[in-house]
Write an enzyme that holds these catalytic residues in place. Sequence first.
Site, PDB file in Angstrom:
ATOM      1  N   SER A 138      -0.703  -0.489   6.135  1.00  0.00           N
ATOM      2  CA  SER A 138      -0.381   0.596   5.216  1.00  0.00           C
ATOM      3  C   SER A 138       0.139   1.853   5.888  1.00  0.00           C
ATOM      4  O   SER A 138       0.822   2.656   5.251  1.00  0.00           O
ATOM      5  CB  SER A 138      -1.615   0.948   4.380  1.00  0.00           C
ATOM      6  OG  SER A 138      -2.695   1.360   5.202  1.00  0.00           O
ATOM      7  N   HIS A 175      -1.286  -4.021  -0.100  1.00  0.00           N
ATOM      8  CA  HIS A 175      -0.011  -3.295  -0.195  1.00  0.00           C
ATOM      9  C   HIS A 175       1.177  -4.231  -0.365  1.00  0.00           C
ATOM     10  O   HIS A 175       2.289  -3.775  -0.619  1.00  0.00           O
ATOM     11  CB  HIS A 175       0.193  -2.422   1.045  1.00  0.00           C
ATOM     12  CG  HIS A 175      -0.620  -1.178   1.053  1.00  0.00           C
ATOM     13  ND1 HIS A 175      -0.184   0.021   0.523  1.00  0.00           N
ATOM     14  CD2 HIS A 175      -1.869  -0.935   1.521  1.00  0.00           C
ATOM     15  CE1 HIS A 175      -1.119   0.944   0.670  1.00  0.00           C
ATOM     16  NE2 HIS A 175      -2.154   0.392   1.272  1.00  0.00           N
ATOM     17  N   LYS A 205      -2.724  -0.908  -6.975  1.00  0.00           N
ATOM     18  CA  LYS A 205      -1.491  -0.415  -6.345  1.00  0.00           C
ATOM     19  C   LYS A 205      -0.291  -0.845  -7.182  1.00  0.00           C
ATOM     20  O   LYS A 205       0.011  -0.216  -8.186  1.00  0.00           O
ATOM     21  CB  LYS A 205      -1.426  -0.870  -4.893  1.00  0.00           C
ATOM     22  CG  LYS A 205      -2.494  -0.200  -4.013  1.00  0.00           C
ATOM     23  CD  LYS A 205      -2.394  -0.604  -2.572  1.00  0.00           C
ATOM     24  CE  LYS A 205      -3.303   0.225  -1.676  1.00  0.00           C
ATOM     25  NZ  LYS A 205      -4.734   0.175  -2.010  1.00  0.00           N
TER      26      LYS A 205
END
Length: 408
Positions: free
Chosen positions: A195, A229, A259
Amino acid sequence: MPTNGLTRVLAARLDEMAQSGRLKGKENVIRGFVPPHDGRGPRYLIEGENEKPFLRMNSNSYLGLALRRELVVAEEAAAQSYGTGPGAVRFISGTSSPHIALEQRLAAFHGRPAAMLFSSAYATIMGVIPPLVTDKTAVISDELNHNCIINATALARPAEKRIYKHLDIHDLERHLEAASKTCSRVIVVTDGIFSMRGDHAPLDRIMALARAYDRAFTENAIVVVDDSHGVGAFGGTGRGTEEYTRSGPAELLVATLGKAFGVNGGYVVAEEIIIRYLRETSPFYIYSNPITPAEASAAHKAIDILDGPGGIALLAHLRAMTARFKAGLGKLGLETLPGEHPVVPLMVRDTARTSALVTHLRREGVLATGLNYPVVPKGDEEIRFQISADHTATDIDTALEALARFRK
């Protein structure tokens, strides 16, 4: 009871964190948003900034789904049917039909037999790794893995904890070879997308290596991937790093609903017997309330959108905006790292300049996150930009123009 001794120590600790650049400080409080108009994506209003609108370039909402009307309608309808909260943990009376439907949808989306919901992706990793670790288990982890993996490994107390150099397959093999001499089970754990940098694990090579060493462990070489992610933002259909690297399925895949899917919660997909075992042994599942039925319904709708006709278009736009921003950084003579993920690090490589640039961007109405030493190694100071599918070409150009003015 007085706490002056404790508060004195804590205050000194906070001062030390501020001096070293680790203090996060006051949080931005979003109090509303301005809907997209005139070729611009949504803008956000922040407490203390009057009516000044901000372009958000530091959000994990990679597909921009959190503002989609379909998700809001799905969540509201489920709240009307099931109430605002689950009311209990899953094994007592906290399981509702939307939880089961979402788990089935996630398993199908990832091509796995079963799925299991947690309150967050952080809780998922914390709840998945320790139950799978014995006193004959080695855990081998990438040196840049997320904090949740580090803490889950510490909580698990494996027989051996091994750290391999970032993305270094040869170093990973060295650790596998050593662990095969002493342990009956090995867990290789990695982020899918890292990330801080936006780079991805070479899952195809990691999986091949684990398969090659599987027979050296009587209880197998198990690969655990946290692709929080990656899922929804990476790969041709948004199935993440597995899809992008064509690695095939890891034994356990962890991801998030908070997310790209724009809701809340985390999950793991795996073989049915593994999921059944985790439901019986994972304290972060057994003793914590699940996400609400309304959140589960909204997440289900998000997956349907991504997996439907509009999903490919969303991903294509996300990739186009990411490429536009990276190309713009290059034209400005600014350094970034290679990769196609919408995390785009601007490598500043200086703490003071990073802080100054974040302040400048805020004055310009752009929210971005600066990462300074010791959060990142000295010399790797950066600003992490995150592109979203609700960004427009105008938004990307607005951020680039703000960066250009800083350079001048």
